[in-house]
Enzyme design. Structure first.
Site, PDB file in Angstrom:
ATOM      1  N   TYR A 158       5.063  81.387  95.300  1.00  0.00           N
ATOM      2  CA  TYR A 158       5.343  80.559  96.466  1.00  0.00           C
ATOM      3  C   TYR A 158       4.467  79.311  96.418  1.00  0.00           C
ATOM      4  O   TYR A 158       3.246  79.408  96.283  1.00  0.00           O
ATOM      5  CB  TYR A 158       5.065  81.376  97.730  1.00  0.00           C
ATOM      6  CG  TYR A 158       5.377  80.702  99.050  1.00  0.00           C
ATOM      7  CD1 TYR A 158       6.148  79.547  99.129  1.00  0.00           C
ATOM      8  CD2 TYR A 158       4.899  81.245 100.231  1.00  0.00           C
ATOM      9  CE1 TYR A 158       6.427  78.958 100.349  1.00  0.00           C
ATOM     10  CE2 TYR A 158       5.179  80.661 101.455  1.00  0.00           C
ATOM     11  CZ  TYR A 158       5.936  79.511 101.513  1.00  0.00           C
ATOM     12  OH  TYR A 158       6.203  78.925 102.724  1.00  0.00           O
ATOM     13  N   CYS A 159       5.083  78.131  96.529  1.00  0.00           N
ATOM     14  CA  CYS A 159       4.358  76.862  96.596  1.00  0.00           C
ATOM     15  C   CYS A 159       3.483  76.692  95.353  1.00  0.00           C
ATOM     16  O   CYS A 159       3.972  76.814  94.234  1.00  0.00           O
ATOM     17  CB  CYS A 159       3.549  76.809  97.900  1.00  0.00           C
ATOM     18  SG  CYS A 159       2.766  75.221  98.238  1.00  0.00           S
ATOM     19  N   LEU A 160       2.182  76.425  95.498  1.00  0.00           N
ATOM     20  CA  LEU A 160       1.312  76.295  94.335  1.00  0.00           C
ATOM     21  C   LEU A 160       1.304  77.578  93.515  1.00  0.00           C
ATOM     22  O   LEU A 160       1.176  77.540  92.293  1.00  0.00           O
ATOM     23  CB  LEU A 160      -0.120  75.972  94.759  1.00  0.00           C
ATOM     24  CG  LEU A 160      -0.372  74.711  95.579  1.00  0.00           C
ATOM     25  CD1 LEU A 160      -1.862  74.503  95.768  1.00  0.00           C
ATOM     26  CD2 LEU A 160       0.248  73.503  94.931  1.00  0.00           C
ATOM     27  N   GLY A 215       3.801  79.390  93.000  1.00  0.00           N
ATOM     28  CA  GLY A 215       4.989  79.354  92.156  1.00  0.00           C
ATOM     29  C   GLY A 215       4.789  78.506  90.919  1.00  0.00           C
ATOM     30  O   GLY A 215       5.249  78.862  89.827  1.00  0.00           O
TER      31      GLY A 215
END
Length: 580
Positions: free
Chosen positions: A317-319, A321
């Protein structure tokens, strides 16, 4: 076995022995005033625009003409409004601008105030369209700063020009202002004390948030690994390992029970593991981006494999990811076949169009921020939160201040808001490498990012990929997330969902009006640009979670007896998530 799991592994990068630097100390002092924004970067942007405008007669003439036109449009409106207060307006706010939505703004003179402001805002937007020759990044910076200054000057922000504030003050005899003063004082005190930005005392981890049953089964100096208890008799043999961003506490994906992605997965027959990142301090200043991969994702994958041998679904998720994609590419390069699938939630792997956050990333800004972080050892939570708030300042700063301090309405608190107030820090070396290697130089997309001395490439990953972008994402714009189609050699199923960076991901099935589009791009198909994809992809009402669940089931083997939980170090939510 228990001793092996509870051992704290001290293998972070060695401390950087750097001599004292006057320049670094100066930048750090300036950064405390500017919130980490480089004055040099701003000055360069403004100087570039000013010099080009100063020598462009056409641009100057156009600006003078448009200013005169806006002025006479406003005069004409005011004259018409004197005869008919409900006359047709000369300009309408943008659809997403809700500052003047209250019916009280339709009365005079407040309607005229709003019209004058909107005309000025429209002229400045035109003025920021610089003549040819101006660096695009510099033009974007100047436009962004102009928008922030205009947001400050909005008549909606001041009691004398906001009819809603005047009406509320008359109705309550000023008690709203009294409540607003105490709300302001409470917020200011919290900021000085370094406390969470909102009162989250009613939300207790393990009781109200992060309530899905589970155990911490591994810990090193950077992560705790949580294994959630199965909720079904049988589970798919391939477990799910979730890598959240280290800029956020992991329980964004395990909020209240009705908003928990983790609970949704375990209730539908999956074994789930979650990484919980340590909240770093100055002592962790030299943890690198490679440490986050090695001690984070790589260590977690190894532990999950020891508990549930075989392949796994990796989710980021986000960073987290972005890091999961790097880890997956490194695994593929080294012929590590433990990856069953890769899911990226609002995560970028190519930063060429990373949205307005790129305004804070150029050589001058990154160097300045490196000096700020080097002096204190980390990027503080308030500095990053301030950058995110500026991206939507009219909603996240000024409208919020009007509601709280002028109208006396305390902010509504719910699980996502409580999580948002529970901020984290980022260590100096890791964040400097992230900004320079990924954001500024885009090394991963260009296949120049090195893991253990050798470059990695996302095209080496052959496991199927599921990627989620959100329509109103200011952190990871969906068109930027979509770029994975041009990098990957695997099948990519892409989802575009309603909502923003957080609310679009925390998107459970239920009564809320949600929608999404989904389509799978076979690795043998020709590339489809994002706008063509959006025009052709299937539309669905409701949450994207069931589509992802169906995709995970198709990528998994038939359910078998649920595995036992590994020996426990501590119950959820663990210790690292409680660090302030």
């Amino acid at each position: 076995m228990m001793e092996q799991r509870t051992e704290i592994i001290n293998v972070a990068s060695p401390s950087l022995s750097e001599p004292p630097s006057f320049d670094r100390a100066m930048d750090a002092a300036i950064g405390k005033v500017t919130g980490g924004v480089s004055p040099t970067a701003l000055a360069l942007a403004y100087l570039d625009c000013a010099l080009h405008v100063s020598k462009s007669i056409d641009t100057q003439a156009d600006l003078i003409t448009s200013a005169a036109s806006a002025y006479w449009r406003f005069v004409d409106y005011c004259l018409r409004a004197c005869a008919d207060p409900d006359c047709e307006t000369c300009i309408e706010p943008e659809a997403r601008d809700k500052r003047f939505a209250d019916n009280l703004w339709q009365t005079q003179p407040f309607r005229a105030y709003a019209q004058g402001f909107l005309l000025a805002q429209d002229w400045w937007a035109r003025a920021m369209t610089a003549p040819p020759g101006v660096d695009k990044h510099h033009q974007d910076v100047v436009t962004f700063v102009a928008r922030q200054l205009l947001d400050v000057a909005s008549p909606a922000n001041f009691p004398a020009t906001n009819p809603a504030i005047i009406a509320q003050t008359l109705k309550e005899g000023g008690r709203n202002l009294q409540r607003g003063f105490w709300l302001w004082l409470n917020d200011w005190t919290r900021a000085l004390d370094g406390a969470p930005s909102a009162d989250i005392s009613d939300y207790v981890l393990g009781r109200d948030l992060a309530t899905t049953p589970g155990e911490v089964v591994f810990r090193n100096e950077l992560i705790e690994l949580i294994q959630y208890a199965p909720q079904t008799e049988k589970t798919h043999p391939e477990p799910i390992l979730i890598t959240p961003a280290w800029i956020m506490k992991y329980y964004i994906l395990d909020l209240s029970p009705e908003n928990s992605l983790v609970r949704y997965l375990v209730e539908n027959g999956f074994t789930v593991f979650m990484i919980s990142w340590k909240n770093p301090t100055a002592a962790d200043r030299d943890l690198s981006l490679e440490d986050y991969r090695r001690l984070g994702v790589d260590a977690a994958v190894s532990q999950v494999a020891s508990i549930a041998p075989g392949k796994l679904h990796l989710v980021g998720y986000c960073l987290g990811g972005t890091l999961a994609a790097i880890a997956a590419a490194a695994m593929a390069r080294d012929r590590d076949d433990r990856l069953q699938s890769l899911t990226l939630l609002a995560a970028q792997t190519d930063f060429t169009e990373a949205g307005e956050l790129t305004l804070f990333v150029d050589e001058a800004q990154v160097t300045f921020l490196e000096n700020v972080m080097a002096e204190q050892g980390y990027l503080d939570a308030w500095q990053m939160a301030g950058a995110f708030q500026l991206l939507r300042s009219s909603d996240l700063i000024w409208s919020k201040m009007v509601r709280s301090y002028w109208l006396g309405e305390p902010p509504a608190m719910f699980d996502l808001m409580a999580w948002n107030a529970d901020a984290t820090r980022m260590p100096y070396k890791m964040h400097a490498e992230y900004l320079r290697k990924l954001f500024l130089n885009n090394e991963f997309a260009q296949e120049k990012y090195f893991v253990e001395g050798r470059p990695v490439a996302l095209r080496d990953v052959r496991a199927p990929i599921f990627a989620v972008g959100t329509e109103r994402d200011h952190v990871a714009p969906w068109r930027s997330v979509y770029k994975i189609h041009a990098q990957a050699s695997a099948d990519v199923t892409f989802v575009l969902t309603s909502g923003g960076h957080n609310a679009g991901v925390v998107n459970p099935p239920g009564p809320k009006k949600r929608r999404h589009q989904i389509a799978t791009h076979d690795d043998l198909q020709a590339y489809v640009d994002p706008d063509a994809w959006r025009a052709a992809a299937a539309h669905h009402e409701g949450s994207w979670w069931p589509c992802w669940l169906e995709w995970l089931e198709e990528c998994s083997s038939a359910p078998v007896a649920a595995p036992k939980t590994a020996p426990s170090i501590a119950p959820t939510p663990g210790a690292y998530v409680l660090e302030r």
